[in-house]
Design a protein around this motif. Structure first.
Motif, mmCIF file in Angstrom:
data_model
loop_
_atom_site.group_PDB
_atom_site.id
_atom_site.type_symbol
_atom_site.label_atom_id
_atom_site.label_comp_id
_atom_site.label_asym_id
_atom_site.label_seq_id
_atom_site.Cartn_x
_atom_site.Cartn_y
_atom_site.Cartn_z
ATOM 1 N N VAL A 181 -10.838 -20.232 -18.698
ATOM 2 C CA VAL A 181 -11.827 -20.704 -17.731
ATOM 3 C C VAL A 181 -12.156 -19.573 -16.761
ATOM 4 O O VAL A 181 -11.271 -19.088 -16.050
ATOM 5 C CB VAL A 181 -11.305 -21.924 -16.943
ATOM 6 N N VAL A 182 -13.403 -19.148 -16.747
ATOM 7 C CA VAL A 182 -13.847 -18.140 -15.786
ATOM 8 C C VAL A 182 -14.395 -18.860 -14.562
ATOM 9 O O VAL A 182 -15.247 -19.742 -14.675
ATOM 10 C CB VAL A 182 -14.914 -17.210 -16.397
ATOM 11 N N ALA A 183 -13.881 -18.492 -13.388
ATOM 12 C CA ALA A 183 -14.295 -19.116 -12.130
ATOM 13 C C ALA A 183 -15.197 -18.168 -11.357
ATOM 14 O O ALA A 183 -14.915 -16.974 -11.247
ATOM 15 C CB ALA A 183 -13.076 -19.477 -11.288
ATOM 16 N N MET A 184 -16.272 -18.705 -10.814
ATOM 17 C CA MET A 184 -17.237 -17.912 -10.065
ATOM 18 C C MET A 184 -16.566 -17.214 -8.881
ATOM 19 O O MET A 184 -15.633 -17.730 -8.276
ATOM 20 C CB MET A 184 -18.367 -18.826 -9.585
ATOM 21 N N GLY A 185 -17.072 -16.042 -8.553
ATOM 22 C CA GLY A 185 -16.526 -15.242 -7.449
ATOM 23 C C GLY A 185 -16.795 -13.782 -7.727
ATOM 24 O O GLY A 185 -16.088 -13.169 -8.515
ATOM 25 N N ARG A 186 -17.818 -13.214 -7.075
ATOM 26 C CA ARG A 186 -18.323 -11.907 -7.482
ATOM 27 C C ARG A 186 -17.314 -10.778 -7.325
ATOM 28 O O ARG A 186 -17.121 -9.982 -8.231
ATOM 29 C CB ARG A 186 -19.592 -11.559 -6.693
ATOM 30 N N ALA A 241 -5.774 -20.729 -18.730
ATOM 31 C CA ALA A 241 -5.840 -19.521 -17.908
ATOM 32 C C ALA A 241 -7.155 -19.510 -17.142
ATOM 33 O O ALA A 241 -8.220 -19.754 -17.719
ATOM 34 C CB ALA A 241 -5.734 -18.273 -18.779
ATOM 35 N N ILE A 242 -7.076 -19.249 -15.842
ATOM 36 C CA ILE A 242 -8.274 -19.084 -15.027
ATOM 37 C C ILE A 242 -8.452 -17.597 -14.754
ATOM 38 O O ILE A 242 -7.513 -16.916 -14.333
ATOM 39 C CB ILE A 242 -8.167 -19.854 -13.700
#
Length: 433
Positions: A181-186, A241-242
Protein backbone atom coordinates in the motif's frame (compact mmCIF):
# COMPACT_ATOMS: atom_id res chain seq x y z
CA UNK A 1 -20.77 35.25 -9.49
CA UNK A 2 -21.87 37.84 -6.92
CA UNK A 3 -21.40 41.52 -7.78
CA UNK A 4 -18.33 42.79 -5.94
CA UNK A 5 -18.25 46.34 -7.26
CA UNK A 6 -19.54 47.94 -4.05
CA UNK A 7 -16.40 48.13 -1.97
CA UNK A 8 -15.44 48.55 1.66
CA UNK A 9 -12.38 47.14 3.41
CA UNK A 10 -12.00 43.66 2.02
CA UNK A 11 -10.49 40.33 2.94
CA UNK A 12 -9.87 37.70 0.26
CA UNK A 13 -9.68 33.93 0.73
CA UNK A 14 -8.15 31.43 -1.68
CA UNK A 15 -7.13 27.78 -1.51
CA UNK A 16 -4.02 26.28 -3.12
CA UNK A 17 -2.63 22.78 -3.51
CA UNK A 18 -4.47 19.52 -3.00
CA UNK A 19 -7.66 19.17 -0.95
CA UNK A 20 -7.52 18.38 2.76
CA UNK A 21 -10.30 17.77 5.29
CA UNK A 22 -11.23 20.98 7.09
CA UNK A 23 -10.83 23.55 4.30
CA UNK A 24 -14.47 24.57 4.45
CA UNK A 25 -14.28 24.89 8.21
CA UNK A 26 -11.40 27.37 7.82
CA UNK A 27 -13.32 29.32 5.17
CA UNK A 28 -16.34 29.41 7.47
CA UNK A 29 -14.38 30.60 10.50
CA UNK A 30 -12.54 33.28 8.51
CA UNK A 31 -15.74 34.57 6.97
CA UNK A 32 -17.67 34.71 10.23
CA UNK A 33 -14.90 36.49 12.14
CA UNK A 34 -14.17 38.88 9.27
CA UNK A 35 -17.83 39.80 8.77
CA UNK A 36 -18.22 40.29 12.51
CA UNK A 37 -15.22 42.64 12.26
CA UNK A 38 -16.95 44.74 9.56
CA UNK A 39 -14.90 43.39 6.67
CA UNK A 40 -16.28 42.31 3.33
CA UNK A 41 -15.14 38.81 2.41
CA UNK A 42 -14.30 37.85 -1.16
CA UNK A 43 -13.95 34.17 -1.99
CA UNK A 44 -11.50 33.60 -4.85
CA UNK A 45 -12.12 30.44 -6.86
CA UNK A 46 -9.45 28.04 -8.15
CA UNK A 47 -6.52 29.28 -6.10
CA UNK A 48 -4.16 31.57 -8.00
CA UNK A 49 -5.10 30.09 -11.39
CA UNK A 50 -7.52 32.78 -12.60
CA UNK A 51 -5.55 35.67 -11.11
CA UNK A 52 -2.41 34.52 -12.93
CA UNK A 53 -4.35 34.92 -16.18
CA UNK A 54 -5.50 38.41 -15.19
CA UNK A 55 -9.07 37.20 -14.60
CA UNK A 56 -10.73 38.80 -11.57
CA UNK A 57 -14.26 37.59 -12.33
CA UNK A 58 -14.04 34.18 -10.62
CA UNK A 59 -14.87 35.59 -7.20
CA UNK A 60 -17.87 35.80 -4.91
CA UNK A 61 -18.82 37.73 -1.82
CA UNK A 62 -19.18 35.45 1.18
CA UNK A 63 -21.63 36.12 3.99
CA UNK A 64 -22.24 34.35 7.27
CA UNK A 65 -25.33 32.50 5.94
CA UNK A 66 -23.21 31.29 2.99
CA UNK A 67 -20.77 29.49 5.28
CA UNK A 68 -22.63 28.77 8.50
CA UNK A 69 -23.22 25.10 7.65
CA UNK A 70 -20.17 24.13 5.59
CA UNK A 71 -17.69 23.53 8.42
CA UNK A 72 -18.38 19.79 8.59
CA UNK A 73 -18.23 19.24 4.82
CA UNK A 74 -15.24 17.85 2.93
CA UNK A 75 -13.77 19.43 -0.18
CA UNK A 76 -13.58 23.17 -0.81
CA UNK A 77 -16.46 25.48 -1.70
CA UNK A 78 -13.84 27.72 -3.37
CA UNK A 79 -12.27 24.77 -5.17
CA UNK A 80 -8.47 24.71 -5.39
CA UNK A 81 -5.59 24.51 -7.85
CA UNK A 82 -1.83 24.03 -7.91
CA UNK A 83 -1.24 27.09 -10.11
CA UNK A 84 2.07 28.70 -9.16
CA UNK A 85 2.21 32.52 -9.26
CA UNK A 86 5.96 32.57 -8.54
CA UNK A 87 7.16 30.97 -11.78
CA UNK A 88 7.89 34.41 -13.23
CA UNK A 89 7.57 38.07 -12.26
CA UNK A 90 4.81 38.72 -14.77
CA UNK A 91 2.50 36.10 -13.24
CA UNK A 92 3.22 37.40 -9.76
CA UNK A 93 2.50 40.99 -10.75
CA UNK A 94 -0.78 39.99 -12.41
CA UNK A 95 -1.85 38.30 -9.19
CA UNK A 96 -0.98 41.35 -7.09
CA UNK A 97 -2.66 43.68 -9.56
CA UNK A 98 -5.77 41.51 -9.63
CA UNK A 99 -6.01 41.53 -5.84
CA UNK A 100 -5.65 45.31 -5.83
CA UNK A 101 -8.35 45.66 -8.49
CA UNK A 102 -10.64 43.64 -6.24
CA UNK A 103 -9.92 46.07 -3.42
CA UNK A 104 -8.40 43.36 -1.24
CA UNK A 105 -6.16 44.65 1.54
CA UNK A 106 -6.14 41.41 3.54
CA UNK A 107 -5.56 37.96 2.06
CA UNK A 108 -5.82 34.56 3.73
CA UNK A 109 -4.33 31.68 1.78
CA UNK A 110 -5.05 28.07 2.70
CA UNK A 111 -2.55 25.48 1.55
CA UNK A 112 0.66 23.56 2.03
CA UNK A 113 4.33 24.46 1.67
CA UNK A 114 4.11 25.62 -1.95
CA UNK A 115 1.09 27.84 -1.28
CA UNK A 116 2.84 29.23 1.81
CA UNK A 117 5.80 30.21 -0.37
CA UNK A 118 3.47 31.76 -2.95
CA UNK A 119 1.67 33.71 -0.21
CA UNK A 120 4.98 35.06 1.04
CA UNK A 121 5.99 36.18 -2.45
CA UNK A 122 2.62 37.85 -3.05
CA UNK A 123 2.93 39.75 0.22
CA UNK A 124 6.42 40.97 -0.62
CA UNK A 125 5.45 41.92 -4.18
CA UNK A 126 2.57 44.04 -2.86
CA UNK A 127 5.02 46.24 -0.90
CA UNK A 128 2.88 46.01 2.19
CA UNK A 129 -0.39 47.02 0.53
CA UNK A 130 -1.78 43.51 1.01
CA UNK A 131 -1.38 41.88 4.39
CA UNK A 132 -1.19 38.07 3.99
CA UNK A 133 -1.67 35.27 6.50
CA UNK A 134 -1.38 31.63 5.52
CA UNK A 135 -3.34 28.77 7.13
CA UNK A 136 -1.28 25.54 6.96
CA UNK A 137 -3.20 22.76 5.24
CA UNK A 138 -1.90 19.38 4.12
CA UNK A 139 -2.58 15.74 4.87
CA UNK A 140 1.20 15.27 4.53
CA UNK A 141 1.76 16.97 7.93
CA UNK A 142 5.06 18.34 6.63
CA UNK A 143 4.95 22.04 7.55
CA UNK A 144 7.26 23.12 10.41
CA UNK A 145 4.65 24.05 13.01
CA UNK A 146 5.72 24.68 16.62
CA UNK A 147 5.25 22.16 19.42
CA UNK A 148 4.89 19.39 16.82
CA UNK A 149 1.32 20.49 16.08
CA UNK A 150 -0.17 18.70 13.06
CA UNK A 151 -1.24 20.49 9.92
CA UNK A 152 -5.00 20.53 9.65
CA UNK A 153 -6.44 17.66 7.65
CA UNK A 154 -3.75 15.22 8.72
CA UNK A 155 -5.63 13.72 11.66
CA UNK A 156 -8.75 13.15 9.56
CA UNK A 157 -6.69 11.63 6.75
CA UNK A 158 -4.91 9.33 9.18
CA UNK A 159 -8.23 8.31 10.74
CA UNK A 160 -9.89 7.50 7.42
CA UNK A 161 -6.72 5.92 6.03
CA UNK A 162 -6.28 3.70 9.07
CA UNK A 163 -9.78 2.34 8.55
CA UNK A 164 -8.96 1.47 4.95
CA UNK A 165 -5.71 -0.21 5.98
CA UNK A 166 -7.51 -2.27 8.62
CA UNK A 167 -9.93 -3.51 5.95
CA UNK A 168 -7.02 -4.49 3.71
CA UNK A 169 -5.27 -6.24 6.60
CA UNK A 170 -8.37 -8.33 7.19
CA UNK A 171 -8.44 -9.20 3.50
CA UNK A 172 -4.77 -10.16 3.75
CA UNK A 173 -5.53 -12.51 6.64
CA UNK A 174 -8.52 -13.98 4.84
CA UNK A 175 -6.78 -14.59 1.51
CA UNK A 176 -3.29 -15.31 2.90
CA UNK A 177 -1.44 -12.88 0.65
CA UNK A 178 0.56 -9.68 0.83
CA UNK A 179 -0.59 -6.12 0.26
CA UNK A 180 1.71 -3.30 -0.84
CA UNK A 181 0.00 0.00 0.00
CA UNK A 182 1.51 3.31 -1.09
CA UNK A 183 0.35 6.22 1.08
CA UNK A 184 0.24 9.78 -0.20
CA UNK A 185 2.91 12.16 1.09
CA UNK A 186 5.26 13.98 -1.27
CA UNK A 187 8.40 14.43 0.82
CA UNK A 188 7.72 13.22 4.35
CA UNK A 189 6.44 9.91 5.66
CA UNK A 190 4.12 11.19 8.41
CA UNK A 191 0.86 9.94 6.90
CA UNK A 192 2.25 6.52 6.00
CA UNK A 193 3.78 6.09 9.44
CA UNK A 194 0.69 7.40 11.21
CA UNK A 195 -1.60 4.95 9.42
CA UNK A 196 0.83 2.05 9.77
CA UNK A 197 1.39 2.60 13.47
CA UNK A 198 -2.32 3.01 14.23
CA UNK A 199 -3.38 -0.01 12.18
CA UNK A 200 -0.51 -2.26 13.22
CA UNK A 201 0.70 -2.84 9.65
CA UNK A 202 3.46 -5.40 9.20
CA UNK A 203 5.91 -2.64 8.31
CA UNK A 204 6.02 0.93 7.07
CA UNK A 205 8.81 2.33 4.93
CA UNK A 206 9.39 6.10 4.95
CA UNK A 207 11.93 8.13 2.96
CA UNK A 208 13.56 9.52 6.10
CA UNK A 209 15.10 6.15 6.99
CA UNK A 210 17.29 6.38 3.88
CA UNK A 211 19.96 8.99 4.58
CA UNK A 212 21.27 9.22 1.02
CA UNK A 213 19.74 11.79 -1.31
CA UNK A 214 19.28 9.12 -3.97
CA UNK A 215 18.29 5.50 -3.48
CA UNK A 216 17.45 2.63 -5.81
CA UNK A 217 14.33 0.55 -6.25
CA UNK A 218 16.47 -2.42 -5.27
CA UNK A 219 17.21 -0.94 -1.84
CA UNK A 220 13.52 -0.47 -1.09
CA UNK A 221 12.74 -3.97 -2.33
CA UNK A 222 15.47 -5.42 -0.11
CA UNK A 223 13.61 -4.09 2.94
CA UNK A 224 10.35 -5.58 1.67
CA UNK A 225 11.89 -8.92 0.72
CA UNK A 226 13.52 -9.34 4.12
CA UNK A 227 10.23 -8.58 5.87
CA UNK A 228 8.45 -11.18 3.73
CA UNK A 229 11.14 -13.77 4.47
CA UNK A 230 11.04 -13.02 8.20
CA UNK A 231 7.26 -13.40 8.25
CA UNK A 232 7.71 -16.74 6.49
CA UNK A 233 10.13 -17.89 9.19
CA UNK A 234 7.49 -16.84 11.73
CA UNK A 235 4.99 -19.11 9.97
CA UNK A 236 3.00 -16.50 8.05
CA UNK A 237 2.85 -16.03 4.29
CA UNK A 238 0.90 -12.79 4.46
CA UNK A 239 1.27 -9.21 5.58
CA UNK A 240 0.71 -5.59 4.67
CA UNK A 241 3.47 -3.12 3.94
CA UNK A 242 2.84 0.62 3.76
CA UNK A 243 5.28 2.58 1.61
CA UNK A 244 5.36 6.37 1.75
CA UNK A 245 4.83 7.96 -1.65
CA UNK A 246 7.82 10.22 -0.99
CA UNK A 247 10.10 7.22 -1.52
CA UNK A 248 9.65 7.86 -5.25
CA UNK A 249 11.06 11.37 -4.86
CA UNK A 250 14.33 9.82 -3.66
CA UNK A 251 14.57 7.48 -6.64
CA UNK A 252 16.69 8.42 -9.64
CA UNK A 253 14.33 9.92 -12.26
CA UNK A 254 16.37 8.18 -14.97
CA UNK A 255 15.86 4.80 -13.29
CA UNK A 256 12.14 5.50 -13.01
CA UNK A 257 11.85 6.67 -16.61
CA UNK A 258 13.52 3.45 -17.78
CA UNK A 259 10.84 1.25 -16.23
CA UNK A 260 7.94 -0.07 -18.31
CA UNK A 261 4.72 1.87 -17.80
CA UNK A 262 6.41 4.77 -15.99
CA UNK A 263 6.48 8.34 -17.27
CA UNK A 264 8.17 11.06 -15.21
CA UNK A 265 6.41 14.44 -15.33
CA UNK A 266 6.72 17.57 -13.19
CA UNK A 267 4.15 19.96 -11.72
CA UNK A 268 4.17 23.77 -11.79
CA UNK A 269 6.31 23.88 -8.66
CA UNK A 270 9.01 21.66 -10.16
CA UNK A 271 8.10 18.52 -8.21
CA UNK A 272 7.82 15.08 -9.78
CA UNK A 273 4.14 14.25 -10.18
CA UNK A 274 4.24 11.34 -7.76
CA UNK A 275 0.62 10.42 -8.38
CA UNK A 276 1.68 9.41 -11.91
CA UNK A 277 4.43 7.07 -10.64
CA UNK A 278 2.91 3.60 -10.05
CA UNK A 279 5.32 2.93 -7.18
CA UNK A 280 3.23 0.11 -5.74
CA UNK A 281 3.25 -1.73 -9.08
CA UNK A 282 6.98 -1.16 -9.57
CA UNK A 283 7.75 -2.68 -6.16
CA UNK A 284 5.29 -5.54 -6.63
CA UNK A 285 6.78 -6.43 -10.01
CA UNK A 286 10.33 -6.48 -8.65
CA UNK A 287 9.48 -8.58 -5.58
CA UNK A 288 7.51 -11.09 -7.63
CA UNK A 289 10.44 -11.31 -10.06
CA UNK A 290 12.83 -12.08 -7.20
CA UNK A 291 10.65 -14.90 -5.91
CA UNK A 292 10.12 -16.26 -9.42
CA UNK A 293 13.90 -16.52 -9.78
CA UNK A 294 13.78 -18.88 -6.79
CA UNK A 295 11.02 -20.88 -8.44
CA UNK A 296 8.29 -19.47 -6.19
CA UNK A 297 5.11 -17.51 -6.73
CA UNK A 298 3.96 -14.88 -4.26
CA UNK A 299 0.55 -13.23 -4.21
CA UNK A 300 0.73 -9.44 -3.83
CA UNK A 301 -2.10 -6.93 -4.18
CA UNK A 302 -1.04 -3.33 -4.80
CA UNK A 303 -3.07 -0.32 -3.71
CA UNK A 304 -2.60 3.44 -3.30
CA UNK A 305 -4.31 5.41 -0.55
CA UNK A 306 -4.56 9.16 -0.89
CA UNK A 307 -7.35 10.58 -2.99
CA UNK A 308 -9.91 8.82 -0.78
CA UNK A 309 -8.67 10.90 2.16
CA UNK A 310 -8.32 14.42 0.81
CA UNK A 311 -11.97 15.45 0.62
CA UNK A 312 -13.28 13.40 3.54
CA UNK A 313 -15.52 15.12 6.07
CA UNK A 314 -13.28 16.43 8.86
CA UNK A 315 -13.23 14.77 12.25
CA UNK A 316 -14.27 16.83 15.30
CA UNK A 317 -10.57 17.40 16.01
CA UNK A 318 -10.00 19.04 12.63
CA UNK A 319 -13.24 21.04 12.80
CA UNK A 320 -12.25 22.38 16.22
CA UNK A 321 -8.67 23.03 15.09
CA UNK A 322 -9.59 24.77 11.84
CA UNK A 323 -12.17 27.04 13.44
CA UNK A 324 -9.47 28.23 15.84
CA UNK A 325 -6.97 28.74 13.00
CA UNK A 326 -9.47 30.63 10.85
CA UNK A 327 -10.44 32.91 13.72
CA UNK A 328 -6.76 33.42 14.58
CA UNK A 329 -5.90 34.30 10.98
CA UNK A 330 -8.35 37.20 10.96
CA UNK A 331 -7.32 38.43 14.41
CA UNK A 332 -3.69 38.26 13.32
CA UNK A 333 -4.39 40.33 10.23
CA UNK A 334 -6.32 42.99 12.11
CA UNK A 335 -3.88 43.25 14.99
CA UNK A 336 -1.19 44.73 12.75
CA UNK A 337 -1.21 48.51 12.54
CA UNK A 338 -0.08 50.55 9.57
CA UNK A 339 2.98 51.62 11.57
CA UNK A 340 4.31 48.11 12.03
CA UNK A 341 2.71 46.33 9.07
CA UNK A 342 5.03 43.55 7.92
CA UNK A 343 5.66 43.27 4.21
CA UNK A 344 6.09 39.50 4.29
CA UNK A 345 3.10 38.31 6.32
CA UNK A 346 3.13 35.02 8.16
CA UNK A 347 1.61 31.66 8.98
CA UNK A 348 -1.04 31.19 11.65
CA UNK A 349 -0.51 28.31 14.04
CA UNK A 350 -1.50 27.11 17.48
CA UNK A 351 1.03 26.94 20.29
CA UNK A 352 0.21 26.22 23.93
CA UNK A 353 -3.46 26.80 23.22
CA UNK A 354 -2.94 30.24 21.67
CA UNK A 355 -2.83 31.27 18.02
CA UNK A 356 0.25 33.10 16.81
CA UNK A 357 1.57 34.40 13.51
CA UNK A 358 4.98 33.03 12.52
CA UNK A 359 6.72 35.36 10.03
CA UNK A 360 7.24 33.81 6.61
CA UNK A 361 11.00 34.35 6.74
CA UNK A 362 11.24 32.04 9.75
CA UNK A 363 9.68 29.26 7.66
CA UNK A 364 12.15 29.52 4.80
CA UNK A 365 15.04 27.16 4.36
CA UNK A 366 18.16 29.37 4.23
CA UNK A 367 19.66 27.24 1.46
CA UNK A 368 16.71 26.61 -0.86
CA UNK A 369 14.74 29.75 0.11
CA UNK A 370 11.65 27.56 -0.07
CA UNK A 371 9.32 26.70 2.81
CA UNK A 372 10.98 24.27 5.21
CA UNK A 373 9.69 20.70 5.22
CA UNK A 374 9.05 18.90 8.50
CA UNK A 375 10.20 15.33 8.09
CA UNK A 376 9.73 12.27 10.26
CA UNK A 377 12.22 12.39 13.11
CA UNK A 378 13.64 8.87 13.09
CA UNK A 379 15.36 9.54 16.42
CA UNK A 380 12.08 10.36 18.16
CA UNK A 381 10.41 8.02 20.61
CA UNK A 382 7.29 8.03 18.45
CA UNK A 383 9.19 6.61 15.49
CA UNK A 384 11.12 4.13 17.63
CA UNK A 385 7.87 2.78 19.07
CA UNK A 386 6.50 2.36 15.56
CA UNK A 387 9.66 0.48 14.54
CA UNK A 388 9.49 -1.78 17.59
CA UNK A 389 6.14 -3.11 16.39
CA UNK A 390 7.16 -3.71 12.77
CA UNK A 391 8.34 -7.00 11.33
CA UNK A 392 11.64 -6.15 9.65
CA UNK A 393 15.12 -7.54 9.44
CA UNK A 394 17.02 -6.33 12.50
CA UNK A 395 20.63 -6.56 13.64
CA UNK A 396 19.79 -9.17 16.24
CA UNK A 397 18.39 -11.43 13.52
CA UNK A 398 21.80 -11.61 11.87
CA UNK A 399 23.52 -12.01 15.24
CA UNK A 400 21.35 -15.04 16.08
CA UNK A 401 22.78 -18.13 14.29
CA UNK A 402 19.47 -20.01 14.36
CA UNK A 403 17.42 -17.10 13.00
CA UNK A 404 20.08 -16.35 10.40
CA UNK A 405 19.96 -19.97 9.20
CA UNK A 406 16.16 -19.93 9.01
CA UNK A 407 16.14 -16.68 7.04
CA UNK A 408 18.81 -17.97 4.67
CA UNK A 409 16.88 -21.20 4.15
CA UNK A 410 13.72 -19.25 3.36
CA UNK A 411 15.70 -17.29 0.77
CA UNK A 412 17.36 -20.41 -0.70
CA UNK A 413 20.76 -19.07 0.35
CA UNK A 414 23.54 -20.03 2.69
CA UNK A 415 23.82 -17.94 5.87
CA UNK A 416 26.94 -16.23 4.52
CA UNK A 417 25.21 -15.44 1.23
CA UNK A 418 22.22 -14.02 3.08
CA UNK A 419 24.39 -11.75 5.22
CA UNK A 420 26.39 -10.56 2.23
CA UNK A 421 23.20 -9.83 0.32
CA UNK A 422 21.08 -8.16 3.01
CA UNK A 423 23.39 -6.85 5.75
CA UNK A 424 22.94 -3.31 4.43
CA UNK A 425 19.23 -3.46 5.30
CA UNK A 426 19.96 -3.43 9.03
CA UNK A 427 22.30 -0.46 8.62
CA UNK A 428 19.45 1.88 7.68
CA UNK A 429 19.17 4.96 9.87
CA UNK A 430 15.92 3.81 11.42
CA UNK A 431 17.11 0.34 12.41
CA UNK A 432 16.75 -0.44 16.10
CA UNK A 433 20.01 -1.10 17.94
Amino acid sequence: MTDVNNRSQRLGILVGGGPAPGINSVISAITIEARNSNLEVIGIYDGFARLIEGDTTAVSQLTIPDVSNVHFQGGSILRTSRANPTRNKEDLQRVVQGLKELGISYLVTIGGDDTAFSASEVSQASDGSIRVVHVPKTIDNDLPLPANMPTFGYETARHVGTGLVLNLMEDSRTTNRWYFVVAMGRSAGHLALGMGKAAGATLTIVPEEFLADRITIGQVCDVLECAILKRRVMGRERGLAIIAEGIAEKLDPEELAGLPGVEVNYDQHGHIRLEEIPLEKVLKREIQHRFQQRGEAIGIVDRTIGYELRSASPTPFDVDYTRTLGHGAVRGLLSVTEANRRTDGGLVCLENGQTKIVPFEELRDPVTQRTKVRRVDIDSEGYQVARDYMIRLEKEDLANPEMKLQLATAANMTPDEFVARFAHVVELAGTID
